[in-house]
Design an enzyme around this catalytic site. Structure first.
Site, PDB file in Angstrom:
ATOM      1  N   GLU A  47      -9.320 -10.420  -8.845  1.00 15.44           N
ATOM      2  CA  GLU A  47      -8.165 -11.257  -8.071  1.00 15.44           C
ATOM      3  C   GLU A  47      -7.708 -12.090  -7.492  1.00 15.44           C
ATOM      4  O   GLU A  47      -6.895 -12.352  -6.719  1.00 15.44           O
ATOM      5  CB  GLU A  47      -7.840  -9.725  -8.089  1.00 15.44           C
ATOM      6  CG  GLU A  47      -8.705  -9.111  -6.437  1.00 15.44           C
ATOM      7  CD  GLU A  47      -8.866  -7.808  -5.677  1.00 15.44           C
ATOM      8  OE1 GLU A  47      -7.831  -7.499  -6.015  1.00 15.44           O
ATOM      9  OE2 GLU A  47     -10.018  -6.992  -4.676  1.00 15.44           O
ATOM     10  N   ASP A  83      -2.856  -7.784  -6.505  1.00 16.94           N
ATOM     11  CA  ASP A  83      -3.481  -8.959  -5.153  1.00 16.94           C
ATOM     12  C   ASP A  83      -3.617 -10.839  -7.332  1.00 16.94           C
ATOM     13  O   ASP A  83      -3.232 -12.192  -6.419  1.00 16.94           O
ATOM     14  CB  ASP A  83      -5.244  -9.510  -4.718  1.00 16.94           C
ATOM     15  CG  ASP A  83      -5.182  -8.110  -3.930  1.00 16.94           C
ATOM     16  OD1 ASP A  83      -3.842  -8.681  -3.249  1.00 16.94           O
ATOM     17  OD2 ASP A  83      -5.880  -7.562  -3.507  1.00 16.94           O
ATOM     18  N   HIS A 114       0.462  -1.543  -0.182  1.00 11.56           N
ATOM     19  CA  HIS A 114      -0.147  -0.291   0.024  1.00 11.56           C
ATOM     20  C   HIS A 114       0.375   1.312  -0.261  1.00 11.56           C
ATOM     21  O   HIS A 114       0.910   2.415  -0.572  1.00 11.56           O
ATOM     22  CB  HIS A 114      -1.060  -0.241   1.263  1.00 11.56           C
ATOM     23  CG  HIS A 114      -0.233   0.187   2.458  1.00 11.56           C
ATOM     24  ND1 HIS A 114      -0.496   1.255   2.827  1.00 11.56           N
ATOM     25  CD2 HIS A 114       0.357  -0.451   3.185  1.00 11.56           C
ATOM     26  CE1 HIS A 114       0.759   1.672   4.069  1.00 11.56           C
ATOM     27  NE2 HIS A 114       0.433  -0.054   4.300  1.00 11.56           N
ATOM     28  N   CYS A 122      -6.865  -2.490 -13.567  1.00  8.07           N
ATOM     29  CA  CYS A 122      -6.339  -1.181 -12.452  1.00  8.07           C
ATOM     30  C   CYS A 122      -5.070  -1.949 -11.512  1.00  8.07           C
ATOM     31  O   CYS A 122      -5.253  -1.116 -10.785  1.00  8.07           O
ATOM     32  CB  CYS A 122      -7.049  -0.862 -11.463  1.00  8.07           C
ATOM     33  SG  CYS A 122      -8.207  -2.338 -10.484  1.00  8.07           S
TER      34      CYS A 122
END
Ligand code: PEP
Ligand code: MG
Length: 588
Positions: free
Chosen positions: A434, A458, A192, A505
């Site tokens: 994902e 992911d 992140h 994305c």
């Protein structure tokens, strides 16, 4: 002496400046003399730290008791006993008074003495109490250090941040204009922290392992976000070289900005859409400025992090509506809460999972907490009245999950209708692909929704069993692994067979090199971090769709990521000729 540290490139660009070292996992405690007048203040800080640590442990204990039973919760009794040990507490206070030293130092000295005593005990049970003492000591020290830690919001000088890791809450402050870049000990390219760095456009290197040990506040650093390298206290010559590279960077950016108005279509007229990923509404301006045709992923969970309450429907509505208005007439895909993984809430009622990426995350959390989920859905629906909002559910692993989530969405719509609230009745619904099980059943899932968006961050970690945030296994994190390509190919085929559109994305879409292959696999939309919008567009405009399709077919027959990578480089060199470097690798 100049030093070079190697990490993982997280966000492109070069930064040069003084650094500020934040939290260390192991606290380095230094001795500081305090004046006679300040002694009561130090003692008070100690007492506060003890009270707060006790509170923290009690709440942890309560949680464990509810989840795992009294037996497990009793482990914390030993921790509480350490905190309540009067001898220990008195010893610290006496040292502060007698030696006139800071509380961290006094406490650390006493703890060391305690640990030595317990280590030398014959009884194994008593020896093991050392772990409890260490744990409690760390908690108390972290309370004491936090008080002294400079807040990122309050920064007055321009600095490069160096930290063991940044909490999801810290990352919200990275937009501060005085932060020139950051370096962390841990993290991979799709953790992140790395994602936030890219979205805020500041250079970053993560996974340096020893950064917080090797660097001290005030050192001069160069972050080379292209090479994933950090240079500590560089020579004048190195500094000059990097300043020159910074100037070239500015020129390149100007040139890329000129691409804003041209369409994103291939030489043989295949049009694809290029959108941007955002985490905070403040990033939307950048995304649109760089020519994106909308927001392909709005990670809403960041609004929920770093606070001790949930944002109300009204707060969420206002944020989503102003974002939609800002992007209009382009679309904005608002992804419902993807909490969990490395984006966790630090709340006593939501304890962290043991394996957070495989745990109570994203749609799983929302389905278990319909109160939180519905509040968000109401806010998104109300924000859709301009007609450009789409909803996306994260981490779907099978059709039943979509059905349940859709039921809740329908209920929410009905409630809004009954209240006379306006929303877009034809709002599109999509899901992230994902999880491998979702990719493999995408023929079934496609019948339930209007679009797919592939979350490769992911999808890669789950398909290859490689933790996306762990720098030690970052070498195994291969977007071009044949297994990943086969899954992407299957998902695109199933989407198109069912007449729905499909985007990506995940960070894989942000690489000009991979974009050629993804174009060939049939992707309709690329959603990327804003600095990559013009770069992906430039690649798309320089190639033929027909050649990309041919190459994708060939790539699917290859047996390893390295073969595919070599093949990709070869064809792009042949297709782009002397423009290869400029379009694909310059500055990367
Ligand atoms: C992904 O997994 O690719 C994705 C875009 O979601 P996130 O990075 O927020 O998990
Ligand atoms: Mg994801």
């Amino acid at each position: 002496m100049s030093k070079k540290l190697k990490g993982v490139s997280a966000s492109l660009g070069i930064s040069i400046g003084k650094c500020l070292v934040l939290n260390r996992e192991e606290f380095i405690v230094t001795k500081r003399k305090v004046s006679l007048d300040d002694i009561p203040k130090e003692i008070l800080r100690f007492e506060d730290a003890l009270i707060n640590t006790r509170r923290e442990i009690l709440s942890l204990q309560k949680n464990i008791e509810e989840k795992l039973g009294t037996k497990h919760a009793q482990i914390f009794d030993a921790h509480l006993l350490v905190l309540e040990d009067r001898v220990l507490v008195e010893d610290v206070i006496t040292r502060i008074k007698k030696e006139k030293v800071n509380v961290e130092y006094a406490f650390n000295q006493v703890i060391k003495k305690h640990i030595d005593t317990f280590m030398n005990m014959k009884d194994e049970y008593l020896r093991e109490r050392v772990f409890d003492i260490k744990d409690v000591a760390k908690r108390v020290l972290s309370r004491l250090f936090k008080e002294e830690m400079p807040s990122l919001e309050g920064l007055k000088d321009k600095v490069i941040i160096v930290a063991h890791d940044l909490s999801p809450a810290d990352t919200a402050s990275l937009h501060h204009k005085n932060i020139l870049g950051f370096v962390t000990d841990i993290g991979g390219p799709t953790s992140h922290t790395a994602i936030i760095a890219r979205s805020s456009g500041i250079p970053a290197v993560v996974g340096v392992e020893t950064a917080t040990q090797a660097v001290s506040s005030g050192d001069t650093l160069i972050i080379d976000g292209y090479a994933g390298v950090v240079i500590v206290n560089p020579s004048e010559e190195t500094k000059r070289d990097y300043l020159e590279r910074q100037r070239e960077e500015i020129k390149r950016k100007r040139y890329l900005a000129a691409l804003k108005k041209v369409p994103s279509e291939t030489k043989d007229k295949r049009k694809v859409s290029i959108a941007g990923n955002v985490e905070f509404p403040g990033e939307i301006g950048n995304v649109i400025e760089w020519g994106a045709e909308g927001i392909g992923l709005y990670r809403t969970e960041y609004m929920f992090l770093g606070r001790d309450n949930f944002p109300s429907e009204e707060e969420q509505y206002k944020t989503y509506f102003s974002s939609a208005k800002r992007v209009h007439p382009f679309p904005v895909i608002i992804r419902t809460l993807d909490l969990g993984g490395d984006k966790f809430l630090t709340r006593p009622d939501i304890p962290p999972d043991l394996h957070p990426f495989l745990g109570w995350r994203a749609i799983r959390f929302c389905l278990a907490r319909p109160d939180i989920f519905k509040t968000q859905l109401r806010a998104i629906l109300r924000a859709s009245r301009l007609g450009n909002v789409k909803i996306m559910f994260p981490m779907i692993s099978g059709v039943d999950e979509i059905k349940k989530a859709k039921e809740i969405l329908e209920e929410t719509k009905q409630e809004l209708r009954e209240k006379g609230e306006l929303f877009d009745e034809t709002i599109e619904l999509g899901i992230m692909i994902e999880v491998p099980s979702a990719a493999l059943t995408s023929d079934i899932l496609a019948k339930e929704v209007n679009f797919f968006s592939i979350g490769t961050n992911d999808l890669i970690q789950y398909s290859l069993a490689v933790d996306r945030g762990n720098e030690k296994v970052a070498y195994l994190y291969e977007p071009l692994h044949p297994a990943v390509l086969k899954l992407i190919n299957l998902v695109v085929k199933n989407a198109h067979k069912n007449d729905i559109w499909i985007g990506m994305c995940g960070e894989m879409a942000s690489s000009p090199m991979f974009a050629f292959l993804l174009l060939g696999l049939g992707l309709d939309e690329f959603s990327v971090s804003f600095p990559m919008v013009p770069r992906i567009k430039r690649l798309i405009r320089a190639v033929d769709f027909s050649r990309a399709k041919e190459f994708a077919r060939y790539a699917l027959s290859l047996s390893s990521a390295s073969e595919i990578s070599k093949g990709l480089e070869k064809i792009l060199k042949a297709e782009l000729k002397n423009k290869f470097e400029e379009i694909v690798t310059a500055g990367l």
